[in-house]
Design an enzyme around this catalytic site. Sequence first.
Site, PDB file in Angstrom:
ATOM      1  N   GLU A 208      43.443  23.736  73.529  1.00  0.00           N
ATOM      2  CA  GLU A 208      43.341  24.847  72.624  1.00  0.00           C
ATOM      3  C   GLU A 208      44.559  25.076  71.886  1.00  0.00           C
ATOM      4  O   GLU A 208      44.611  26.217  71.079  1.00  0.00           O
ATOM      5  CB  GLU A 208      42.991  26.249  73.533  1.00  0.00           C
ATOM      6  CG  GLU A 208      41.484  26.108  74.056  1.00  0.00           C
ATOM      7  CD  GLU A 208      41.002  25.254  74.908  1.00  0.00           C
ATOM      8  OE1 GLU A 208      41.820  25.069  75.903  1.00  0.00           O
ATOM      9  OE2 GLU A 208      40.064  24.638  74.930  1.00  0.00           O
TER      10      GLU A 208
ATOM     11  N   VAL B  56      50.889  21.365  79.958  1.00  0.00           N
ATOM     12  CA  VAL B  56      51.305  20.139  80.801  1.00  0.00           C
ATOM     13  C   VAL B  56      49.789  19.690  81.247  1.00  0.00           C
ATOM     14  O   VAL B  56      48.792  20.227  81.450  1.00  0.00           O
ATOM     15  CB  VAL B  56      51.579  20.852  82.334  1.00  0.00           C
ATOM     16  CG1 VAL B  56      51.901  19.662  83.188  1.00  0.00           C
ATOM     17  CG2 VAL B  56      52.711  21.976  82.082  1.00  0.00           C
ATOM     18  N   VAL B  57      49.764  18.194  81.057  1.00  0.00           N
ATOM     19  CA  VAL B  57      48.516  17.288  81.013  1.00  0.00           C
ATOM     20  C   VAL B  57      48.828  16.466  82.127  1.00  0.00           C
ATOM     21  O   VAL B  57      49.849  15.505  81.790  1.00  0.00           O
ATOM     22  CB  VAL B  57      48.027  16.766  79.641  1.00  0.00           C
ATOM     23  CG1 VAL B  57      46.748  16.089  79.967  1.00  0.00           C
ATOM     24  CG2 VAL B  57      47.904  17.838  78.668  1.00  0.00           C
ATOM     25  N   ILE B  58      48.353  16.419  83.155  1.00  0.00           N
ATOM     26  CA  ILE B  58      48.318  15.537  84.259  1.00  0.00           C
ATOM     27  C   ILE B  58      47.443  14.286  84.450  1.00  0.00           C
ATOM     28  O   ILE B  58      46.181  14.574  84.374  1.00  0.00           O
ATOM     29  CB  ILE B  58      48.729  16.031  85.699  1.00  0.00           C
ATOM     30  CG1 ILE B  58      49.556  17.302  85.407  1.00  0.00           C
ATOM     31  CG2 ILE B  58      49.062  15.043  86.601  1.00  0.00           C
ATOM     32  CD1 ILE B  58      50.976  17.136  85.865  1.00  0.00           C
TER      33      ILE B  58
ATOM     34  N   GLY C 110      42.012  10.344  87.389  1.00  0.00           N
ATOM     35  CA  GLY C 110      41.335   8.945  87.485  1.00  0.00           C
ATOM     36  C   GLY C 110      40.326   8.573  86.356  1.00  0.00           C
ATOM     37  O   GLY C 110      39.884   7.728  86.085  1.00  0.00           O
TER      38      GLY C 110
ATOM     39  N   HIS D  55      39.961  10.865  80.531  1.00  0.00           N
ATOM     40  CA  HIS D  55      40.138  12.163  79.653  1.00  0.00           C
ATOM     41  C   HIS D  55      41.384  12.408  79.246  1.00  0.00           C
ATOM     42  O   HIS D  55      41.706  13.090  78.397  1.00  0.00           O
ATOM     43  CB  HIS D  55      39.627  13.320  81.005  1.00  0.00           C
ATOM     44  CG  HIS D  55      39.202  14.377  80.167  1.00  0.00           C
ATOM     45  ND1 HIS D  55      37.912  14.880  79.369  1.00  0.00           N
ATOM     46  CD2 HIS D  55      39.654  15.737  80.158  1.00  0.00           C
ATOM     47  CE1 HIS D  55      37.954  16.173  78.927  1.00  0.00           C
ATOM     48  NE2 HIS D  55      39.271  16.591  79.409  1.00  0.00           N
TER      49      HIS D  55
ATOM     50  N   PHE E 285      57.353  20.511  70.166  1.00  0.00           N
ATOM     51  CA  PHE E 285      56.342  20.056  71.171  1.00  0.00           C
ATOM     52  C   PHE E 285      56.852  20.000  72.354  1.00  0.00           C
ATOM     53  O   PHE E 285      57.715  19.516  72.960  1.00  0.00           O
ATOM     54  CB  PHE E 285      56.299  18.599  70.603  1.00  0.00           C
ATOM     55  CG  PHE E 285      55.138  17.778  71.335  1.00  0.00           C
ATOM     56  CD1 PHE E 285      53.841  18.090  71.056  1.00  0.00           C
ATOM     57  CD2 PHE E 285      55.344  16.964  72.310  1.00  0.00           C
ATOM     58  CE1 PHE E 285      52.877  17.315  71.809  1.00  0.00           C
ATOM     59  CE2 PHE E 285      54.440  16.005  73.050  1.00  0.00           C
ATOM     60  CZ  PHE E 285      53.069  16.451  72.591  1.00  0.00           C
TER      61      PHE E 285
ATOM     62  N   ARG F 170      60.532  18.184  84.864  1.00  0.00           N
ATOM     63  CA  ARG F 170      61.207  18.329  83.295  1.00  0.00           C
ATOM     64  C   ARG F 170      60.916  19.951  82.970  1.00  0.00           C
ATOM     65  O   ARG F 170      60.938  20.326  82.209  1.00  0.00           O
ATOM     66  CB  ARG F 170      60.245  17.475  82.407  1.00  0.00           C
ATOM     67  CG  ARG F 170      60.368  16.081  82.528  1.00  0.00           C
ATOM     68  CD  ARG F 170      59.492  15.107  82.063  1.00  0.00           C
ATOM     69  NE  ARG F 170      60.149  13.773  82.096  1.00  0.00           N
ATOM     70  CZ  ARG F 170      60.014  13.041  83.119  1.00  0.00           C
ATOM     71  NH1 ARG F 170      59.542  13.437  84.391  1.00  0.00           N
ATOM     72  NH2 ARG F 170      60.523  11.673  83.088  1.00  0.00           N
TER      73      ARG F 170
HETATM   74  N1  RBF Z   1      44.472  21.289  80.178  1.00  0.00           N
HETATM   75  C1  RBF Z   1      45.690  20.986  80.419  1.00  0.00           C
HETATM   76  O1  RBF Z   1      46.501  21.806  79.922  1.00  0.00           O
HETATM   77  N2  RBF Z   1      46.256  19.961  81.185  1.00  0.00           N
HETATM   78  C2  RBF Z   1      45.353  19.168  82.128  1.00  0.00           C
HETATM   79  O2  RBF Z   1      45.914  18.538  82.848  1.00  0.00           O
HETATM   80  C3  RBF Z   1      43.984  19.575  81.867  1.00  0.00           C
HETATM   81  N3  RBF Z   1      43.023  18.590  82.410  1.00  0.00           N
HETATM   82  C4  RBF Z   1      41.823  18.709  82.348  1.00  0.00           C
HETATM   83  C5  RBF Z   1      40.939  17.600  83.037  1.00  0.00           C
HETATM   84  C6  RBF Z   1      39.553  17.814  82.656  1.00  0.00           C
HETATM   85  C7  RBF Z   1      38.614  16.719  83.233  1.00  0.00           C
HETATM   86  C8  RBF Z   1      39.095  18.597  81.668  1.00  0.00           C
HETATM   87  C9  RBF Z   1      37.510  18.651  81.330  1.00  0.00           C
HETATM   88  C10 RBF Z   1      39.853  19.752  80.979  1.00  0.00           C
HETATM   89  C11 RBF Z   1      41.184  19.492  81.510  1.00  0.00           C
HETATM   90  N4  RBF Z   1      42.043  20.610  80.831  1.00  0.00           N
HETATM   91  C12 RBF Z   1      43.623  20.436  80.695  1.00  0.00           C
HETATM   92  C13 RBF Z   1      41.566  21.604  79.957  1.00  0.00           C
HETATM   93  C14 RBF Z   1      41.649  21.357  78.388  1.00  0.00           C
HETATM   94  O3  RBF Z   1      42.851  21.453  77.907  1.00  0.00           O
HETATM   95  C15 RBF Z   1      40.702  22.336  77.804  1.00  0.00           C
HETATM   96  O4  RBF Z   1      41.085  23.729  77.996  1.00  0.00           O
HETATM   97  C16 RBF Z   1      39.231  22.297  78.207  1.00  0.00           C
HETATM   98  O5  RBF Z   1      38.706  21.063  77.998  1.00  0.00           O
HETATM   99  C17 RBF Z   1      38.397  23.366  77.543  1.00  0.00           C
HETATM  100  O6  RBF Z   1      38.209  23.256  76.073  1.00  0.00           O
END
Ligand code: RBF
Length: 161
Positions: free
Chosen positions: A60, A81-83, A86, A89, A114, A128
């Site tokens: 978002e 933070v995106v981790i 498996g 995605h 960023f 980090r």
């Molecule tokens: N949003 C994050 O900011 N970090 C994540 O690690 C993250 N992992 C996600 C994993 C899955 C399987 C899904 C479906 C969504 C994840 N999201 C994550 C949420 C994504 O950024 C978003 O808010 C949702 O997909 C709704 O639009």
Amino acid sequence: MSGKGAPELSVRNVGDLRVAVIAAQWHETVMDGLVDGALRALHDLGIDEPTLLRVPGSWELPVVAKVLAGRGYDAIVALGVVIRGGTPHFEYVCQGVTQGLTQVSVETGVPVGFGVLTCDTEEQALERAGIEGSREDKGHEAVTAAVATAATLRSVSEPWR
Ligand code: RBF
């Protein structure tokens, strides 16, 4: 990516710049560190009334950045933070967020810092996050870079002769 080689930025006379921070909410401990680092950097720069907005996830971040870029902010900072899990995605979210924020910045001319960590593990993100025991403070860095860039843009938009 190695954090080695990061510059020591010297940023002055920016207290009047309007800055917005947009922060996702996934991975709370890391996010708290990134937000704290970002607010600390703004305070150090003399920017005492930044806008702070929360969004659900990193996906978002670009849409909110785009709208804010049209509302008179001089710099925007995106934190998330995106981790890796498996499934593929992770790749889609990282690519969408990265391209989306790049597009906002380039198309609007408003610098977007960023501060989105894309990590294999939570441990890498904690290193980090700018919290006790961290090696790096990416929220702080993202603010400093965005504000430095806004200051550079301002210096070329003003007459110098
Ligand atoms: N949003 C994050 O900011 N970090 C994540 O690690 C993250 N992992 C996600 C994993 C899955 C399987 C899904 C479906 C969504 C994840 N999201 C994550 C949420 C994504 O950024 C978003 O808010 C949702 O997909 C709704 O639009």
